[in-house]
Every structure is written in structure tokens, then in C-alpha cells.
Write an enzyme that holds these catalytic residues in place. Structure first.
Site, mmCIF file in Angstrom:
data_model
loop_
_atom_site.group_PDB
_atom_site.id
_atom_site.type_symbol
_atom_site.label_atom_id
_atom_site.label_comp_id
_atom_site.label_asym_id
_atom_site.label_seq_id
_atom_site.Cartn_x
_atom_site.Cartn_y
_atom_site.Cartn_z
ATOM 1 N N LYS A 75 0.847 -0.967 0.136
ATOM 2 C CA LYS A 75 0.154 0.071 -0.069
ATOM 3 C C LYS A 75 0.814 1.188 -0.138
ATOM 4 C CE LYS A 75 -3.938 1.822 0.105
ATOM 5 N NZ LYS A 75 -3.789 2.969 -0.881
ATOM 6 N N LYS A 99 4.734 2.565 8.549
ATOM 7 C CA LYS A 99 3.329 3.535 8.620
ATOM 8 C C LYS A 99 2.128 2.560 8.885
ATOM 9 C CE LYS A 99 3.101 7.178 6.311
ATOM 10 N NZ LYS A 99 2.852 8.174 5.418
ATOM 11 N N LYS A 111 5.615 1.928 -2.734
ATOM 12 C CA LYS A 111 5.528 3.437 -3.577
ATOM 13 C C LYS A 111 6.138 3.412 -4.843
ATOM 14 C CE LYS A 111 4.550 7.429 -0.993
ATOM 15 N NZ LYS A 111 3.703 7.674 -0.059
ATOM 16 N N THR A 199 -5.334 13.125 5.679
ATOM 17 C CA THR A 199 -4.149 13.240 6.099
ATOM 18 C C THR A 199 -3.950 14.573 7.015
ATOM 19 O OG1 THR A 199 -3.354 12.165 4.243
ATOM 20 C CG2 THR A 199 -1.705 13.153 5.485
ATOM 21 N N ASN A 230 -2.807 19.880 -0.203
ATOM 22 C CA ASN A 230 -4.033 19.198 0.458
ATOM 23 C C ASN A 230 -3.700 18.967 2.170
ATOM 24 O OD1 ASN A 230 -6.461 17.926 0.147
ATOM 25 N ND2 ASN A 230 -5.647 15.905 0.657
ATOM 26 N N SER A 358 -7.410 5.557 3.224
ATOM 27 C CA SER A 358 -7.261 4.636 2.181
ATOM 28 C C SER A 358 -7.837 3.360 2.495
ATOM 29 C CB SER A 358 -5.940 4.530 1.750
ATOM 30 O OG SER A 358 -5.601 5.780 1.035
#
Length: 425
Positions: A75, A99, A111, A199, A230, A358
Site C-alpha cells: 500500500k 506506517k 511506493k 492526512t 492538501n 485509504s
């Protein structure tokens, strides 16, 4: 006469490995598991051609690094930025493993992205680049295998293009069942209510929890934000509601300050109209290198990695750094900050609201449900508070900094999974 040798600056991967090894040493991580976690599982590099609006063809390079999936599917986000390379992707993928583990999610870490400046391309070109990148990744992503999400310079529209392209390659009967191949989609295309602010909301919550632990009232406290995308906007939005005062903002083009306060929504509208914080009303322009010298109580780096370095760490006036970005503080800078009694809420805790959001979206799609905004925000707060309490208590118990505590908790969970399952064959 003593000659000082200028050592080359560490890359992101060197920083994350130093952080990992510090925690691994502290918990006496089994050497076999240390070997496994020190390297990535898979590294995908794709070069693909795309036809431009003028009929010419450009070849782009894209990356997807899959670090570890002991706890579940890979992820992590996809970013479109000139700094994207294999080293950055490796480091960011490893951070995602820690994380998701710290947050208690059934995910591993991945990533990637494309080495590109998206500002140089039209919307139609970006759509073709995104769709061609998705096609090039082929079976390397999937809703139960590797689930991308937005990151720097990508957004819900980018995710919608990826989802549509991926689903188009599936057999007709399976297309709708693969909607959760990405998260961070528009709400009309299966996205989660509140994912846009998840976030930033998480960054705000960790600041609030820290303040509560230290009997600090956020009202009247001054804070600075690097990056007003954001994450920077939403953390500022929620902090302003607490009565905190935004006094300086830096983006890629300019740095502005007003010690009397900067109105968050007015600045956001200004950026939407002009593309930068530059020349915002009632502010003064300050030198880029002076940004972290600004008088404030809280510093929020919410842009790119390696922004707080040994060169500027000693200038920071804040007593709290909340890492809205991934890897904004180098290991050398962290040593200086800790010596100066500056508390750092580490990225893998501070900005985990995004990946938690997510996860909620993934569950929503998987189960065919629709979650309401207030429900999402309550679930986010509960999950982030659980993580914060674990890190806070462990750091006090072990007398270590927050980052090392967060890493120890995350790595222990993965170690336990390997011990229980064993190594094949």
C-alpha cells in the site's frame, strides 16, 4: 590546522535505514528478520512511450517499489515529480511498511511514481501518461496485491484514470469487483467521504493529542507550514478552528509571513487563483532560507523529504515539529533538534491519517458500503488516538524519542508475523 571534510549528503534511503537500524538495535530484532526488512521485495521500473498533443512522442520512466507484504497487500502512493527515482521510491516504500504496521492495518508498504514535472503537460497528456503507466505496470498492481493512492502532484482524478484503465483490462464480470485497486478516488467513483482531509486531519490530531498530554492550550499558539497543498491546507484549517495562528507559509515559489496571522481560507482561495502563496495580502515575502527561522511554537513540514537538515535545524524556534510530509527531517537534523529539546511527531504516526482513510475506502468498496463523513472522521480519530497513545507510552517507558518508539512498535508487529508464519520453504 584541522581540515573539515565535507561529507556527501545522505539520500532518503540512507536516512530511513539509519532510523530502522536504530530501532532494530533497541528491540534486538532477530538478525534473519533484519535481513528481510532491510531490502525490498520487488522493484519495478518501466519505460513507456506516450503521444503528446502535438503528435510527438515522449518516453517516460515510472517506478513501483514493493518493500514488504508480511501483513497484507502493498500500500502506498504514486507521485509525479522530477525527484522520483529508485532510491526515493525504496525509502518511501519502506516508510509505508512502518506506517501501515504502526496503524494496525492489514497492509504492507509500496511506493512509486513517474519522474515528471506535471506542470509541463496538459490535462489530456497527463491522462494518457497515467493510463499508459497503469498499463505498463500490468499485473504488478491489484486490489489484493498492491493498492496505489495519491501522493505529491497526483489526486483523485489521477486515481480515477488508474482505476478505469485497470478495470478495463479485467474480464467484464470482474470489473466492478476491482474498483478498490486504488484508493483516493473521487466520491462519485467509489471514493471515501473525507479522504481529501484525512492526512491533514491526522496531523492536526497528533498535535492536539501532544498538546493535551503536556497541558498546552493550542489557542494563540503560532505555527508555520511548509507546503500548502492538501495536507498543509487541512491541518491549518483544523488548527485555526482551535484558535492557533498561522504566521508563515512556504511553497515551491515563495515564502510569506505575518506574525499577526494569515487567514487559512483566504490564502487557499488565493492559491487556487494564482497558483502560489506569493503576493498574498498583508504578508511580507521572506527569504527561502529564513523560513525555518520564523518565530513560532509549532513547525509543520508538509512538502517533500529532507527539508529540515543539519544546516537549518539549529535555527528552528518551534518546540514541536509535526511531520506532515514523508521524511522531511534528516537523521543529522534530528540529533540537533532532540538536543535542543524539540519534540518531533514522526511521519509514520503524524501523517498516517491518509493511509487509514485509504483503508476505510478499500473496505467500503470491498464490502459494497457507503460511509458518511461524520462516521469516517470518528473512525479516523479513534484509530489515530490508539496509535498516538501506543507511541507516547512506549517512548516514556523506554525513555526514547517518538520516532524510535514508533519504529519499534511497527517493526515488532512485523517480526511477530514472521515468527508465527515462518520462512518458506
Amino acid at each position: 590546522m584541522l581540515t573539515v571534510k565535507n561529507e556527501p549528503k545522505k539520500g532518503m534511503m540512507e536516512n530511513v535505514m539509519e532510523q530502522f537500524n536504530k530501532a532494530a538495535n533497541h528491540i534486538e530484532l532477530h538478525p534473519n528478520i533484519r535481513k528481510i526488512l532491510s531490502i525490498t521485495n520487488n522493484e519495478i521500473v518501466v519505460n513507456f512511450p506516450v503521444k503528446m498533443d502535438d503528435g510527438s512522442v515522449e518516453v517516460f520512466r515510472g517506478y513501483r517499489v514493493q518493500h514488504n507484504n508480511a501483513l497484507g497487500p502493498y500500500k502506498g502512493g504514486l507521485r509525479y515529480h522530477p525527484t522520483v527515482d529508485i532510491d526515493a521510491a525504496r525509502a518511501l516504500a519502506m516508510w509505508m511498511t512502518w506506517k501501515t504496521s504502526l496503524a494496525g492495518l492489514p497492509y504492507g508498504g509500496g511506493k512509486g511514481g513517474i519522474q515528471i514535472d506535471p506542470k509541463k503537460y496538459s490535462t489530456s497528456e497527463l491522462e494518457r501518461i497515467t493510463r499508459r503507466f497503469t498499463y505498463a505496470l500490468a499485473d504488478n498492481i491489484g486490489p489484493e496485491h498492491d493498492i496505489p493512492a495519491p501522493d505529491v502532484n497526483t489526486n483523485s482524478q489521477t486515481m480515477a484514470w488508474i482505476a478505469d484503465t485497470y478495470m478495463s483490462t479485467c474480464p467484464p464480470a470482474e470489473r466492478s469487483a476491482n474498483q478498490h485497486v486504488v484508493t483516493g478516488k473521487p466520491t462519485e467513483s467509489g471514493g471515501l467521504e473525507g479522504r481529501d482531509r484525512a492526512t491533514g486531519f491526522g496531523v492536526y490530531l497528533t498535535i492536539k493529542f501532544w498538546a493535551n498530554k503536556n497541558n498546552i492550550d493550542l489557542k494563540g499558539k503560532k505555527y508555520i507550514v511548509q507546503g500548502f497543498g492538501n495536507v498543509g491546507y487541512w491541518v491549518s484549517y483544523f488548527l485555526e478552528k482551535e484558535g492557533a495562528i498561522l504566521v508563515a507559509v512556504q511553497d515551491a515559489f515563495s515564502s510569506i509571513e505575518n506574525q499577526e496571522g494569515i487567514n487559512v481560507d483566504s490564502l487557499f482561495k488565493h492559491i487556487q487563483q494564482t497558483g502560489s502563496v506569493s503576493q498574498f495580502e498583508n504578508t511580507i515575502e521572506i527569504e527561502k532560507d529564513n523560513f525555518f527561522k520564523t518565530e513560532c511554537d509549532i513547525c509543520i513540514p508538509a512538502a517533500l523529504g529532507n527539508q529540515i537538515t543539519e544546516e537549518n535545524a539549529g535555527d528552528i524556534k518551534a518546540k514541536l515539529i509535526a511531520e506532515g510530509a514523508n521524511g522531511p527531517t534528516t537523521t543529522e537534523a534530528e540529533k540537533i533538534l532532540l538536543e535542543n529539546n524539540v519534540t518531533i511527531i514522526p511521519d509514520i504516526l503524524c501523517n498516517s491519517g491518509g493511509v487509514i482513510g485509504s483503508y476505510f475506502e478499500w473496505l467500503q468498496n470491498r464490502n459494497g458500503e457507503l460511509w458518511q463523513l461524520d462516521e469516517v472522521m470518528l473512525k479516523l480519530e479513534k484509530k489515530i488516538k490508539e496509535s498516538f497513545e501506543k507511541v507516547y507510552d512506549y517512548s516514556k517507558k523506554e525513555n526514547i524519542d517518538f520516532r524510535t518508539a514508533a519504529y519499534c512498535i511497527a517493526i515488532k508487529r512485523i517480526e511477530k508475523a514472521y515468527i508465527q508464519r515462518g520462512i518458506f520453504p
